[in-house]
Design a protein around this motif. Structure first.
Motif, PDB file in Angstrom:
ATOM      1  N   LYS A   1       0.660  -1.568   0.214  1.00  0.00           N
ATOM      2  CA  LYS A   1      -0.166   0.345   0.012  1.00  0.00           C
ATOM      3  C   LYS A   1       0.696   1.837  -0.201  1.00  0.00           C
ATOM      4  O   LYS A   1       0.610   2.512  -0.828  1.00  0.00           O
ATOM      5  N   ALA A   2       1.989   1.286   0.437  1.00  0.00           N
ATOM      6  CA  ALA A   2       2.749   1.935   0.957  1.00  0.00           C
ATOM      7  C   ALA A   2       3.327   2.547  -0.622  1.00  0.00           C
ATOM      8  O   ALA A   2       3.571   3.969  -1.190  1.00  0.00           O
ATOM      9  N   THR A   3       3.660   2.341  -1.379  1.00  0.00           N
ATOM     10  CA  THR A   3       4.741   2.034  -2.775  1.00  0.00           C
ATOM     11  C   THR A   3       3.119   1.627  -3.800  1.00  0.00           C
ATOM     12  O   THR A   3       4.074   1.469  -4.933  1.00  0.00           O
ATOM     13  N   ASP A   4       1.959   1.827  -3.545  1.00  0.00           N
ATOM     14  CA  ASP A   4       1.089   1.345  -4.030  1.00  0.00           C
ATOM     15  C   ASP A   4       0.745   2.868  -5.691  1.00  0.00           C
ATOM     16  O   ASP A   4       0.288   3.986  -4.688  1.00  0.00           O
ATOM     17  N   LEU A   5       1.883   2.604  -6.849  1.00  0.00           N
ATOM     18  CA  LEU A   5       1.278   4.533  -7.116  1.00  0.00           C
ATOM     19  C   LEU A   5       0.072   4.633  -8.243  1.00  0.00           C
ATOM     20  O   LEU A   5       0.027   5.407  -8.341  1.00  0.00           O
ATOM     21  N   THR A   6      -0.330   3.547  -7.987  1.00  0.00           N
ATOM     22  CA  THR A   6      -2.433   3.583  -8.775  1.00  0.00           C
ATOM     23  C   THR A   6      -2.953   4.446  -7.315  1.00  0.00           C
ATOM     24  O   THR A   6      -3.734   4.711  -8.177  1.00  0.00           O
ATOM     25  N   ASN A   7      -2.657   4.507  -6.002  1.00  0.00           N
ATOM     26  CA  ASN A   7      -3.600   5.422  -5.650  1.00  0.00           C
ATOM     27  C   ASN A   7      -2.911   6.831  -5.316  1.00  0.00           C
ATOM     28  O   ASN A   7      -2.164   6.813  -4.588  1.00  0.00           O
ATOM     29  N   GLN A   8      -4.218   7.193  -6.133  1.00  0.00           N
ATOM     30  CA  GLN A   8      -3.658   8.383  -6.604  1.00  0.00           C
ATOM     31  C   GLN A   8      -3.863   9.451  -5.143  1.00  0.00           C
ATOM     32  O   GLN A   8      -2.791  10.418  -4.750  1.00  0.00           O
ATOM     33  N   ASP A   9      -4.890   8.925  -4.372  1.00  0.00           N
ATOM     34  CA  ASP A   9      -4.816  10.310  -2.865  1.00  0.00           C
ATOM     35  C   ASP A   9      -4.092   9.701  -2.182  1.00  0.00           C
ATOM     36  O   ASP A   9      -3.509  10.443  -1.441  1.00  0.00           O
ATOM     37  N   MET A  10      -3.328   8.711  -2.044  1.00  0.00           N
ATOM     38  CA  MET A  10      -2.039   8.088  -1.278  1.00  0.00           C
ATOM     39  C   MET A  10      -1.287   8.947  -1.513  1.00  0.00           C
ATOM     40  O   MET A  10      -0.547   9.278  -0.344  1.00  0.00           O
ATOM     41  N   MET A  11      -0.621   8.994  -2.955  1.00  0.00           N
ATOM     42  CA  MET A  11       0.820   9.280  -3.621  1.00  0.00           C
ATOM     43  C   MET A  11       0.513  10.979  -3.211  1.00  0.00           C
ATOM     44  O   MET A  11       1.440  11.826  -2.817  1.00  0.00           O
ATOM     45  N   LYS A  12      -0.616  11.552  -3.112  1.00  0.00           N
ATOM     46  CA  LYS A  12      -0.924  13.519  -3.251  1.00  0.00           C
ATOM     47  C   LYS A  12      -0.696  13.730  -1.941  1.00  0.00           C
ATOM     48  O   LYS A  12       0.507  14.744  -1.630  1.00  0.00           O
ATOM     49  N   THR A  13      -1.028  12.860  -1.232  1.00  0.00           N
ATOM     50  CA  THR A  13      -0.907  13.110   0.965  1.00  0.00           C
ATOM     51  C   THR A  13       0.891  12.758   1.042  1.00  0.00           C
ATOM     52  O   THR A  13       1.103  13.916   1.715  1.00  0.00           O
ATOM     53  N   ALA A  14       1.185  12.005   0.280  1.00  0.00           N
ATOM     54  CA  ALA A  14       2.886  11.746   0.247  1.00  0.00           C
ATOM     55  C   ALA A  14       3.966  12.431  -0.293  1.00  0.00           C
ATOM     56  O   ALA A  14       4.460  12.903   0.485  1.00  0.00           O
ATOM     57  N   ARG A  15       3.234  13.294  -1.686  1.00  0.00           N
ATOM     58  CA  ARG A  15       4.208  13.887  -1.294  1.00  0.00           C
ATOM     59  C   ARG A  15       4.151  15.681  -0.830  1.00  0.00           C
ATOM     60  O   ARG A  15       5.044  16.683  -1.096  1.00  0.00           O
ATOM     61  N   ALA A  16       2.860  15.895  -0.059  1.00  0.00           N
ATOM     62  CA  ALA A  16       2.855  17.280   0.510  1.00  0.00           C
ATOM     63  C   ALA A  16       3.817  16.877   2.341  1.00  0.00           C
ATOM     64  O   ALA A  16       3.648  17.479   2.790  1.00  0.00           O
ATOM     65  N   LEU A  17       3.868  15.240   2.522  1.00  0.00           N
ATOM     66  CA  LEU A  17       4.692  15.112   4.073  1.00  0.00           C
ATOM     67  C   LEU A  17       5.982  15.423   3.269  1.00  0.00           C
ATOM     68  O   LEU A  17       6.593  14.514   2.468  1.00  0.00           O
ATOM     69  N   GLN A  18       6.819  15.886   4.500  1.00  0.00           N
ATOM     70  CA  GLN A  18       8.616  15.108   5.130  1.00  0.00           C
ATOM     71  C   GLN A  18       8.817  14.605   6.623  1.00  0.00           C
ATOM     72  O   GLN A  18       7.947  14.463   7.295  1.00  0.00           O
ATOM     73  N   LEU A  19      10.313  13.893   6.505  1.00  0.00           N
ATOM     74  CA  LEU A  19      10.422  13.469   7.786  1.00  0.00           C
ATOM     75  C   LEU A  19      11.279  14.142   8.365  1.00  0.00           C
ATOM     76  O   LEU A  19      12.417  14.387   7.482  1.00  0.00           O
ATOM     77  N   PRO A  20      10.782  14.881   9.889  1.00  0.00           N
ATOM     78  CA  PRO A  20      11.956  16.279   9.682  1.00  0.00           C
ATOM     79  C   PRO A  20      13.342  15.285  10.397  1.00  0.00           C
ATOM     80  O   PRO A  20      13.760  14.024  10.648  1.00  0.00           O
ATOM     81  N   ALA A  21      14.298  16.093   9.724  1.00  0.00           N
ATOM     82  CA  ALA A  21      15.519  15.304   9.998  1.00  0.00           C
ATOM     83  C   ALA A  21      15.495  14.196  11.488  1.00  0.00           C
ATOM     84  O   ALA A  21      16.450  13.614  10.987  1.00  0.00           O
ATOM     85  N   GLU A  22      15.769  15.176  12.136  1.00  0.00           N
ATOM     86  CA  GLU A  22      16.042  14.700  13.588  1.00  0.00           C
ATOM     87  C   GLU A  22      15.292  12.729  13.659  1.00  0.00           C
ATOM     88  O   GLU A  22      15.551  12.833  14.567  1.00  0.00           O
ATOM     89  N   TYR A  23      14.149  12.604  12.729  1.00  0.00           N
ATOM     90  CA  TYR A  23      13.944  11.893  12.836  1.00  0.00           C
ATOM     91  C   TYR A  23      13.766  11.128  12.025  1.00  0.00           C
ATOM     92  O   TYR A  23      13.177   9.646  11.992  1.00  0.00           O
ATOM     93  N   VAL A  24      14.897  10.966  10.713  1.00  0.00           N
ATOM     94  CA  VAL A  24      14.822   9.704   9.796  1.00  0.00           C
ATOM     95  C   VAL A  24      16.047   8.941  10.835  1.00  0.00           C
ATOM     96  O   VAL A  24      15.534   7.096  10.171  1.00  0.00           O
ATOM     97  N   MET A  25      16.565   9.229  11.737  1.00  0.00           N
ATOM     98  CA  MET A  25      17.515   7.583  12.445  1.00  0.00           C
ATOM     99  C   MET A  25      15.934   6.866  13.090  1.00  0.00           C
ATOM    100  O   MET A  25      16.414   5.464  12.917  1.00  0.00           O
ATOM    101  N   ILE A  26      15.746   7.752  13.481  1.00  0.00           N
ATOM    102  CA  ILE A  26      14.489   7.283  14.451  1.00  0.00           C
ATOM    103  C   ILE A  26      13.539   6.137  13.635  1.00  0.00           C
ATOM    104  O   ILE A  26      13.128   5.190  14.007  1.00  0.00           O
ATOM    105  N   PHE A  27      12.812   6.636  13.290  1.00  0.00           N
ATOM    106  CA  PHE A  27      11.897   5.871  11.861  1.00  0.00           C
ATOM    107  C   PHE A  27      13.138   4.303  11.349  1.00  0.00           C
ATOM    108  O   PHE A  27      12.102   3.370  10.704  1.00  0.00           O
ATOM    109  N   ARG A  28      14.037   5.441  10.951  1.00  0.00           N
ATOM    110  CA  ARG A  28      14.846   3.477  10.398  1.00  0.00           C
ATOM    111  C   ARG A  28      15.282   2.826  10.947  1.00  0.00           C
ATOM    112  O   ARG A  28      14.964   1.697  10.272  1.00  0.00           O
TER     113      ARG A  28
END
Length: 461
Positions: free
Chosen positions: A398-425
């Protein structure tokens, strides 16, 4: 242990240089080979060949080539492969076992360096009298990793130790590999389902210099060892000595690699259920608790770095990649989870917007956030959660489903702040290993016990 302190010249500098010079050529052949096979496959489909069978064959050959090269080259190539290995559980079943087997091999396998090269590194790093610091030293490596290999030895005071020696030229190879791999990120993302390749490469690149200096790793490990000394559930080997390209730590006797627990679980799920659940719970507790206990987050979560001791404790090694969190996890993380648990998505959206999780100039509605997060929220809906490969595959799909336009639209509006990159990794890697273990653990209790902001925010609200 045999005494192996003498010299043995079985390698040359010219041989090492020759091997290193062919790295980029080998990496560059990956996209060319994949493109060529794709063209042939397209022709076979036009000629009436079975599409599913042709696709399966192409995927298998692509995986075999990619992972064979990554494993052979060590350096950044192997480090990237190790980072990918924790996402093995997200690979869809239709892509076959070739992905799973190849990814798993990258956790600890690499060809050894010549003995003469090992001795030169020890001369340079510990001094030409390094033999006097050891009673015995085994020239045959017991393990290999992305930028170094491990030898078993006996220290001058009688302690059995692990000596990690960095490969000659590892720094140049690592930087060159990462530069080449970054150029190939788009292609690799297409043939490795379930893994977001670009952020993984970006994070490895950012921490390259830290991991190349074993003195930094030694400092991290000393901090962890002091914080967890005497802990009933965790063991951190103490550092005996460290130099820029050599680190000596206490040896772990009779330790069972977590990778072995995973493979045994796949062969006999019923027989090892208790052990797999225990290992997963310990790994979860270690990652969630270490920022509070040690002020650091162990940021290299792949099975090769975790072992089970005979007394049941979890031993943790390789502290080259660590994230400083002197005040524990950021409280906003607990606040976000609390809001998601109670489905207060309007407040969650406002919190994310004001704290940099939404790209400036972009807007998202609370309904869009709710829809976007729905595939990922299963583990926080119950006190315990059973992490399985099927669940991981569904979420990754679901996270990588490029055919889900709504999901992709939301994903393009979000970002992971730098201080959280390692935490989420680390969080993603830990979840990946739990899915490989097919384990059930009290995920929410770990969150409640160790992530500030969760209890307070729910109580205050």
């Amino acid at each position: 242990m045999a005494n192996r302190l003498g010299h043995r010249h079985d390698g040359s500098v010219s041989e090492i240089v020759s091997k290193r010079s062919s790295r980029n050529a080998k990496l560059a052949k990956i996209p060319l080979g994949i493109a060529g096979r794709a063209a042939v496959g397209f022709g076979r489909k036009l000629a009436g060949g079975d599409k599913q069978e042709i696709n399966a064959e192409l995927n298998q050959k692509a995986a075999e080539q990619l992972f064979a090269v990554l494993g052979e080259l060590k350096g950044g190539a192997m480090k990237f492969g190790q980072a990918l290995s924790v996402f093995e559980a997200a690979v869809p079943e239709e892509f076959g076992e070739h992905y799973r087997e190849a990814l798993t091999k990258l956790q600890s396998a690499a060809p050894p360096m010549p003995t003469a090269a090992v001795h030169r590194q020890l001369d340079q790093q510990l001094g030409t009298g390094w033999r006097q610091r050891f009673r015995e030293f085994d020239d045959n490596p017991t393990a290999s990793a992305s930028i170094g290999q491990v030898h078993k030895a006996e220290w001058s005071d009688g302690r059995i130790v692990a000596v990690k020696v960095q490969y000659p030229g590892a720094d140049e190879a690592l930087r060159a590999d990462l530069k080449t791999l970054n150029r190939m990120a788009g292609m690799m993302g297409a043939i490795i389902p379930g893994a977001d390749v670009k952020p993984i490469l970006a994070e490895i690149s950012e921490r390259t210099e830290e991991e190349l200096d074993y003195r930094i790793e030694g400092g991290h490990q000393r901090q962890f060892a002091k914080a967890f000394e005497g802990h009933p559930r965790f063991l951190v080997p103490k550092v005996v000595a460290s130099a820029p390209k050599v680190i000596v730590t206490e040896w772990l006797d009779n330790a069972t690699p977590v990778a072995k627990v995973i493979s045994h679980g796949m062969e006999d799920p019923a027989g090892t259920l208790e052990q797999r659940n225990s290992v997963a719970a310990l790994m979860g507790e270690f990652h969630f608790s270490s920022p509070t206990i040690a002020g650091l987050l162990h940021a290299d979560p792949h099975p090769g770095n975790f072992m089970v001791m005979p007394d049941g404790r979890l031993a943790v090694i390789d502290y080259g990649a660590c994230a400083p969190l002197p005040n524990g996890f950021p409280p906003i993380l607990g606040q976000m989870v609390a809001l998601a648990v109670e489905e207060r998505f309007d407040e969650l959206t406002e919190l994310m917007t004001t704290n940099g999780w939404v790209i400036p100039g972009k807007t998202v509605s609370h309904q869009e956030i709710q829809d976007y997060l729905r595939p990922f929220t299963d583990p926080i809906k119950t006190e315990t959660f059973h992490f399985t490969r099927k669940w991981m595959q569904r979420v990754a799909g679901k996270a990588t489903d490029l055919t889900n336009q709504d999901m992709m639209k939301t994903a393009r509006a979000l970002q992971l702040p730098a201080e959280y990159v390692m935490i989420f990794r680390v969080l993603g890697g830990s979840i990946g290993i739990c899915a490989q273990l097919d384990a059930e653990l009290p995920f929410m209790k770990l969150m409640q016990d160790w992530v500030p902001g969760y209890k307070e925010y729910r109580t205050a609200s």
